[in-house]
Design a protein around this motif. Structure first.
Motif, mmCIF file in Angstrom:
data_model
loop_
_atom_site.group_PDB
_atom_site.id
_atom_site.type_symbol
_atom_site.label_atom_id
_atom_site.label_comp_id
_atom_site.label_asym_id
_atom_site.label_seq_id
_atom_site.Cartn_x
_atom_site.Cartn_y
_atom_site.Cartn_z
ATOM 1 N N TYR A 257 0.997 -1.270 0.066
ATOM 2 C CA TYR A 257 0.017 0.100 -0.060
ATOM 3 C C TYR A 257 0.875 1.271 -0.033
ATOM 4 O O TYR A 257 0.723 2.349 -0.680
ATOM 5 N N ASP A 258 1.873 1.280 0.882
ATOM 6 C CA ASP A 258 2.688 2.335 0.962
ATOM 7 C C ASP A 258 3.445 2.484 -0.339
ATOM 8 O O ASP A 258 3.505 4.022 -0.834
ATOM 9 N N VAL A 259 3.911 1.657 -1.038
ATOM 10 C CA VAL A 259 4.931 1.803 -2.194
ATOM 11 C C VAL A 259 3.808 2.338 -3.460
ATOM 12 O O VAL A 259 4.050 3.395 -4.080
ATOM 13 N N LEU A 260 2.533 1.782 -3.441
ATOM 14 C CA LEU A 260 1.675 2.201 -4.418
ATOM 15 C C LEU A 260 1.205 3.827 -4.152
ATOM 16 O O LEU A 260 0.872 4.499 -5.094
ATOM 17 N N ARG A 261 0.842 3.962 -2.936
ATOM 18 C CA ARG A 261 0.391 5.296 -2.715
ATOM 19 C C ARG A 261 1.378 6.389 -3.024
ATOM 20 O O ARG A 261 1.504 7.469 -3.554
ATOM 21 N N THR A 262 2.677 6.227 -2.099
ATOM 22 C CA THR A 262 3.603 7.007 -2.228
ATOM 23 C C THR A 262 4.603 7.220 -3.506
ATOM 24 O O THR A 262 4.903 8.221 -4.223
ATOM 25 N N VAL A 263 4.732 5.973 -4.148
ATOM 26 C CA VAL A 263 5.723 5.925 -5.256
ATOM 27 C C VAL A 263 4.633 6.179 -6.692
ATOM 28 O O VAL A 263 4.909 7.039 -7.697
ATOM 29 N N GLY A 264 3.685 5.177 -6.824
ATOM 30 C CA GLY A 264 2.772 5.194 -7.772
ATOM 31 C C GLY A 264 1.640 6.136 -7.664
ATOM 32 O O GLY A 264 1.178 6.853 -8.829
ATOM 33 N N GLY A 265 1.245 7.035 -6.816
ATOM 34 C CA GLY A 265 0.366 8.093 -6.488
ATOM 35 C C GLY A 265 -1.195 7.476 -6.779
ATOM 36 O O GLY A 265 -2.097 8.395 -6.981
ATOM 37 N N LEU A 266 -1.234 6.260 -6.258
ATOM 38 C CA LEU A 266 -2.584 5.736 -6.528
ATOM 39 C C LEU A 266 -3.484 6.533 -5.349
ATOM 40 O O LEU A 266 -3.176 6.650 -4.459
ATOM 41 N N SER A 267 -4.658 6.809 -5.916
ATOM 42 C CA SER A 267 -5.591 7.217 -4.865
ATOM 43 C C SER A 267 -6.345 6.208 -4.112
ATOM 44 O O SER A 267 -6.148 4.978 -4.495
ATOM 45 N N ASN A 268 -7.112 6.415 -3.224
ATOM 46 C CA ASN A 268 -7.762 5.477 -2.264
ATOM 47 C C ASN A 268 -8.716 4.631 -3.238
ATOM 48 O O ASN A 268 -8.857 3.499 -3.052
ATOM 49 N N GLU A 269 -9.629 5.271 -4.104
ATOM 50 C CA GLU A 269 -10.166 4.578 -5.076
ATOM 51 C C GLU A 269 -9.561 3.507 -6.036
ATOM 52 O O GLU A 269 -10.224 2.395 -6.352
ATOM 53 N N GLU A 270 -8.267 4.091 -6.396
ATOM 54 C CA GLU A 270 -7.757 3.151 -7.468
ATOM 55 C C GLU A 270 -7.043 2.013 -6.564
ATOM 56 O O GLU A 270 -6.912 0.897 -7.030
#
Length: 473
Positions: free
Chosen positions: A208-221
């Motif tokens: 989750y941390d990698v996808l949110r912080t590096v990938g910039g994914l939103s909660n919906e994504e």
């Protein structure tokens, strides 16, 4: 309250949420159950709830412990669901005033296995049996079907088996319960189950941390991503509930609830016990250790799809390492204690009900059926081939996280475990030389058997050393 006539197949003491839900589950499966709680209001609440849920005729509440015991058919089977440690000892002391030889006490809490074995010995002197039974699945599992891990006297378990096989979660492989082994084996396996759970949760949090912080994914994504993942090889209870967590909005303000939760994690001790046991048994468990440490410490938009795919592969590979570590701890303790735990059975009973239930437990079961002496899941042909295919993505995730300054100790520790396990030679030879230098601990040579001690040059130069063979480390 009910009259104290012998009518119930099982009794339960401790009516907090877990105890109340398990009691309702037992009643729903067609068994009469007597319940007791030190504070009578919880007994009243359980009886009232049973009536509302249509099982009131099979759930009987008692305000006096003597009456509670008198209501049970012989041999009396009493499940205790109170806080581990001193409260269990106090409950047993009160309960034994009314029990008789042949009766059975079942502790369903997360108890340290040596406490269970102590109680078994103490109660055996009174002719009373004691079973330590780990129960996993949380509140929902207790109500609708948990995974259960009973250990102790096998003869006593035979009296409990008809009840727990109906109450446990049901899968295509049968009920999620089996006799684990003698002594504290049941509590021990549940403890390591929780250690695996720590690792699993930490790995998912790191993904989750990698996808949110590096990938910039939103909660919906993130929610959509985890829904997709749960449809494949990562299918599991924890991945499923994580996808739901991402979608929950804050009812007290703007945005999503997850973003408002303080990043400080609680724990109840079983994870710490698992790591302590791994150290005592000399079993490597870096993924679970990293998860425990994490609890203590509590721009790439065009490449987003590739990153998500890589994180999926890395998460799966790291999860396999975490489960492998847990199984190895159980195997080592079973060998030390002579418990004879069937590792393939764990894959079966953990398929449903428990927190770490996951689709690949079927494959773990098959791996240990194929080779009961399998030294590590990593060398099972199927898992070895799969990890080999996923390692490139695994390494990319670690590299991008390190480059972005994101700590992912569980995924990184798992990769280190994988790399170390498959190497033919590790730098431990230097560590052993250092131990022999400063402590005369001796070492083994690769070119001949036996233990050797060298008198190393005190000046740290290259002068000749004196070597003596035959030392015992």
């Amino acid at each position: 309250m009910a009259s104290p006539t012998a009518q119930s197949e099982v009794g339960l003491i401790g009516l907090a949420v877990m105890g109340q839900n398990l009691a309702l589950n037992v009643a729903e499966k067609g068994f009469h159950i007597s319940v007791y709680n030190r504070s009578g209001d919880k007994t009243d609440a359980a009886v009232s709830r049973a009536g509302k849920e249509g099982v009131g005729e099979r759930l009987h509440g008692y305000k006096e412990l003597k009456d509670f015991v008198a209501s049970l058919k012989r041999p009396r089977r009493v499940i205790i669901l109170v806080k581990a440690g001193a409260p269990v000892d106090a409950t047993i002391k009160q309960l034994t005033q009314f029990l008789e030889p042949g009766d059975i006490i079942i502790d369903g809490g997360n108890e340290w296995y040596e406490n269970t074995e102590r109680r078994q010995a103490e109660l055996a002197a009174l002719g009373i049996h004691h079973i330590g039974m780990g129960v996993s699945g949380g509140e929902e599992g207790a109500r609708n079907g948990p995974a259960m891990m009973p250990g102790g006297d096998e003869g006593a378990y035979s009296h409990l088996r008809p009840v727990v096989e109906r109450v446990a979660a049901q899968t295509d492989d049968g009920p999620c319960v089996t006799y684990i082994g003698p002594g504290g084996a049941g509590n021990y396996v549940k403890m390591v189950h929780n250690g695996i759970e720590y690792g699993d949760m930490q790995l998912i949090a790191e993904a989750y941390d990698v996808l949110r912080t590096v990938g910039g994914l939103s909660n919906e994504e993130l929610a959509a991503t985890f829904v997709e993942w749960n449809g494949g090889e990562l299918e599991s209870f924890l991945v499923m509930i994580t996808s739901l967590i991402f979608s929950v909005r804050d009812t007290e303000g703007e945005g999503f609830l997850l973003d408002k939760i303080l990043d400080k994690t609680g724990m109840k001790g079983t994870g710490k016990w698992t790591i302590q046991q791994a150290a005592e048994l000399s079993v490597a468990a870096p993924t679970m250790a990293a998860a425990l440490d994490a609890r203590f410490l509590s721009g790439l938009k065009d490449e987003r799809a590739a990153l998500v795919a890589d994180v999926r592969e890395a998460l799966y590979a790291a999860k396999i390492c975490s489960y492998a570590q847990g199984y190895n701890i159980i195997r080592a303790k079973s060998m030390e204690k002579g418990w004879g735990i069937e590792l393939a059975d764990l894959g079966r009973i953990w398929k449903g009900g428990c927190i770490i239930r996951a689709a690949f437990l079927d494959r773990i079961k098959v791996a240990y059926q194929r080779n009961p002496d399998l030294p590590n899941l990593l060398v099972d042909p199927d898992f070895a081939a799969e990890l080999a295919r996923k390692q490139d993505a695994w390494r990319r995730v670690v590299a991008v996280a390190v480059g972005a300054g994101i700590g992912i100790p569980g995924i990184t520790g798992s990769l280190g475990y994988f790399d170390s396990y498959r190497r033919g030679r590790l730098p431990a030879n230097l560590v052993q030389a250092q131990r022999d230098f400063f402590g005369s601990h001796t070492y083994e040579r690769v070119d001949r058997p036996g233990w050797t001690h060298t008198v190393w040059d005190a000046s740290f130069g290259s002068a000749d050393s004196i070597t003596t063979s035959g030392y015992n480390n």
